[in-house]
Enzyme design. Sequence first.
Site, PDB file in Angstrom:
ATOM      1  N   CYS A 173      -5.374  35.024  22.112  1.00  0.00           N
ATOM      2  CA  CYS A 173      -4.235  35.428  22.940  1.00  0.00           C
ATOM      3  C   CYS A 173      -4.677  35.620  24.383  1.00  0.00           C
ATOM      4  CB  CYS A 173      -3.604  36.719  22.406  1.00  0.00           C
ATOM      5  SG  CYS A 173      -2.612  36.495  20.914  1.00  0.00           S
TER       6      CYS A 173
ATOM      7  N   ASP B 260     -14.533  24.142  21.881  1.00  0.00           N
ATOM      8  CA  ASP B 260     -15.108  25.185  21.035  1.00  0.00           C
ATOM      9  C   ASP B 260     -16.501  25.511  21.562  1.00  0.00           C
ATOM     10  OD1 ASP B 260     -16.391  26.598  18.809  1.00  0.00           O
ATOM     11  OD2 ASP B 260     -14.745  25.863  17.575  1.00  0.00           O
TER      12      ASP B 260
ATOM     13  N   ASN C  48      -8.024  26.684   9.150  1.00  0.00           N
ATOM     14  CA  ASN C  48      -8.417  27.574   8.063  1.00  0.00           C
ATOM     15  C   ASN C  48      -7.429  28.727   8.015  1.00  0.00           C
ATOM     16  OD1 ASN C  48     -10.882  26.076   7.648  1.00  0.00           O
ATOM     17  ND2 ASN C  48     -11.694  27.100   9.451  1.00  0.00           N
TER      18      ASN C  48
ATOM     19  N   GLY D 223     -12.716  30.485   5.652  1.00  0.00           N
ATOM     20  CA  GLY D 223     -13.568  30.333   6.826  1.00  0.00           C
ATOM     21  C   GLY D 223     -12.909  30.717   8.135  1.00  0.00           C
TER      22      GLY D 223
ATOM     23  N   THR E 213     -12.243  32.844  11.120  1.00  0.00           N
ATOM     24  CA  THR E 213     -12.952  33.974  11.738  1.00  0.00           C
ATOM     25  C   THR E 213     -12.163  34.594  12.877  1.00  0.00           C
ATOM     26  OG1 THR E 213     -14.215  32.485  13.153  1.00  0.00           O
ATOM     27  CG2 THR E 213     -15.244  33.153  11.062  1.00  0.00           C
TER      28      THR E 213
ATOM     29  N   HIS F 157      -5.920  33.991  14.644  1.00  0.00           N
ATOM     30  CA  HIS F 157      -4.867  33.425  15.483  1.00  0.00           C
ATOM     31  C   HIS F 157      -4.847  31.965  15.068  1.00  0.00           C
ATOM     32  CE1 HIS F 157      -2.719  33.173  19.544  1.00  0.00           C
ATOM     33  NE2 HIS F 157      -2.810  31.902  19.159  1.00  0.00           N
TER      34      HIS F 157
ATOM     35  N   HIS G 229      -5.167  28.303  14.712  1.00  0.00           N
ATOM     36  CA  HIS G 229      -5.836  27.316  15.557  1.00  0.00           C
ATOM     37  C   HIS G 229      -6.242  26.111  14.719  1.00  0.00           C
ATOM     38  CE1 HIS G 229      -9.082  29.939  14.065  1.00  0.00           C
ATOM     39  NE2 HIS G 229      -9.909  28.915  14.227  1.00  0.00           N
TER      40      HIS G 229
ATOM     41  N   HIS H  99      -8.900  22.814  14.637  1.00  0.00           N
ATOM     42  CA  HIS H  99     -10.127  22.202  15.131  1.00  0.00           C
ATOM     43  C   HIS H  99      -9.904  20.693  15.169  1.00  0.00           C
ATOM     44  CE1 HIS H  99     -12.761  25.781  14.351  1.00  0.00           C
ATOM     45  NE2 HIS H  99     -11.770  26.053  13.501  1.00  0.00           N
TER      46      HIS H  99
END
Length: 113
Positions: free
Chosen positions: A6, A29, A86, A92, A94, A97, A99, A101
Site C-alpha cells: 500500500c 521485485d 499466492n 507462500g 509473505t 496484499h 500481487h 509475479h
Amino acid sequence: MECIFCKIAAGELPAKKVFESEHVVAFEDIHKVAPVHVLVIPKVHRQSLLEVNPNDVDLLSGVQEAIRAVIKDTGIEQTGFRVITNSGAAAGQTVFHLHFHVIGGRELAMTLA
C-alpha cells in the site's frame, strides 16, 4: 495500515516502477528469481484473490493491462513467461496484499516449489 505494498502504491516507499495506471502499479521485485521478475499490485488493498469481488472489474482489467505491458516491454512475450499469485501463508504469500509475479527471461523449471 502498515502494508508495504500500500505504501509503494501510494508513493510513500520507493520502488523501481515499470508500469503505473489509475488502478495498478508494477515494479521490479527486490528478490528476483529470474532476469525479469516484476510484481503487479492493485492500488486498492485486497489481501488475496479471495477478497476480489464482482465490483473489482477495473482492478482486474488493470492487472491484465499491466501484465501485458510488462511482458511486451521486457521481451518475454516471445520467449515465455509465468504469472503467479499466492493466496495464504501455506501457499507462500509473505506480503498480504494481492500481487502477481511476472517471471521470465530464462527457462523456468516445471516444479511447483
